[in-house]
Design an enzyme around this catalytic site. Structure first.
Site, PDB file in Angstrom:
ATOM      1  N   CYS A  86      -6.473  -0.650   2.160  1.00 43.97           N
ATOM      2  CA  CYS A  86      -5.614  -1.440   1.352  1.00 43.97           C
ATOM      3  C   CYS A  86      -7.408  -2.389   0.485  1.00 43.97           C
ATOM      4  CB  CYS A  86      -4.829  -2.567   1.997  1.00 43.97           C
ATOM      5  SG  CYS A  86      -3.453  -3.134   0.513  1.00 43.97           S
ATOM      6  N   HIS A 171      -1.104   0.513   4.115  1.00 47.05           N
ATOM      7  CA  HIS A 171      -1.159   0.346   5.902  1.00 47.05           C
ATOM      8  C   HIS A 171      -0.962   1.486   6.482  1.00 47.05           C
ATOM      9  CE1 HIS A 171      -3.055  -3.815   5.128  1.00 47.05           C
ATOM     10  NE2 HIS A 171      -2.049  -3.342   3.487  1.00 47.05           N
ATOM     11  N   GLU A 173      -2.357   1.241   9.692  1.00 45.12           N
ATOM     12  CA  GLU A 173      -2.176   1.260  10.806  1.00 45.12           C
ATOM     13  C   GLU A 173      -0.931   0.212  10.655  1.00 45.12           C
ATOM     14  OE1 GLU A 173      -3.891  -0.199   7.964  1.00 45.12           O
ATOM     15  OE2 GLU A 173      -3.554  -2.529   8.107  1.00 45.12           O
TER      16      GLU A 173
HETATM   17  N1  GLN Z   1      -4.303  -6.819  -3.053  1.00 48.49           N
HETATM   18  C1  GLN Z   1      -4.961  -7.733  -1.996  1.00 48.49           C
HETATM   19  C2  GLN Z   1      -6.230  -8.309  -2.554  1.00 48.49           C
HETATM   20  O1  GLN Z   1      -6.576  -7.414  -2.867  1.00 48.49           O
HETATM   21  C3  GLN Z   1      -5.457  -7.048  -0.776  1.00 48.49           C
HETATM   22  C4  GLN Z   1      -4.059  -6.517   0.083  1.00 48.49           C
HETATM   23  C5  GLN Z   1      -3.816  -5.479   1.274  1.00 48.49           C
HETATM   24  O2  GLN Z   1      -4.911  -5.436   1.832  1.00 48.49           O
HETATM   25  N2  GLN Z   1      -2.687  -5.872   2.033  1.00 48.49           N
HETATM   26  O3  GLN Z   1      -6.797  -8.441  -1.696  1.00 48.49           O
END
Ligand code: GLN
Length: 209
Positions: A86, A171, A173
């Site tokens: 992410c 995610h 995890e």
């Molecule tokens: N959209 C978030 C960002 O740009 C990332 C979201 C996440 O890691 N769950 O920081």
């Protein structure tokens, strides 16, 4: 390499901000050791690294504040396998650490309210589709020829690999599925079994030359 063959690998988890705890719990469940990374010294002797999810602007500022950008780049360029999840995927892109030849689109699937879960077929992962948790997730908006897309969602790449660098927009995890973390551990094991640099072996080879 942190240990001799057969020892548990040591994985650093960037812990400036975001979801590092859950990654550490998952690694423990898989028999790997982990260490929180907050300074350059925490990167010493790591066999692998995880860049967790969180908030990419905050994480990026933290990396800058701690002077971690170059040490993180050096580690990855030395061949140590890395998993970015992410916001961690965003950290790997051209506009941040510039380790993968891709550009992430932040919050691509929408805002906090638009978090969702989906079953995803991931190349390189056997068996049933992976249950993936997306939270304000990015997608991969552009990528170069060295990047292999492993999964897509609504036609947008959400998982990719470039050598031993792995990036997923979701995610792993947070779902009860170890298979993405296992990809990282497999890359570490493959490197240990002879792929990557091994100081002892390199010394022995020099001695023979
Ligand atoms: N959209 C978030 C960002 O740009 C990332 C979201 C996440 O890691 N769950 O920081």
């Amino acid at each position: 390499m942190a240990g001799s063959a057969g020892a548990a690998p040591l994985i650093g988890v960037l812990a400036l901000q975001g979801g590092f705890d859950a990654h550490q719990r998952r690694l423990a469940r898989l028999g790997a050791d982990s260490r929180r990374v907050r300074t350059g010294r925490d990167l010493e002797e790591l066999d692998g690294l995880i860049l967790p999810g969180g908030e990419s602007t905050t994480m990026s500022l933290g990396i800058e504040r701690e002077g971690l950008a170059d040490p993180l780049r050096d580690l990855a360029r030395a061949g140590v396998p890395v998993l970015g999840t992410c916001a961690g995927l965003i950290m790997l892109d051209r506009d941040h650490l510039d380790l993968m030849d891709l550009r992430a689109q932040r919050n691509a699937f929408g805002t906090q309210l638009e978090s969702f879960e989906a079953d995803l077929a991931l190349e390189g992962v056997e068996g049933a589709p992976l249950h993936a948790v997306f939270i304000r997730a990015p997608w991969i908006a552009e990528y170069g020829p060295d990047v292999r897309v492993l999964a897509a969602m609504d036609g947008h790449p959400v998982a990719a690999r470039q050598g031993d660098l792995l990036a997923v927009a979701f995610h792993p995890e947070l779902s009860d599925d170890d298979r993405v973390h296992r990809l990282l551990l497999d890359a570490i094991a493959a490197r240990r079994d002879g792929g990557g640099p091994d100081p002892d072996r390199d010394r022995a080879e020099r001695a023979q030359a």
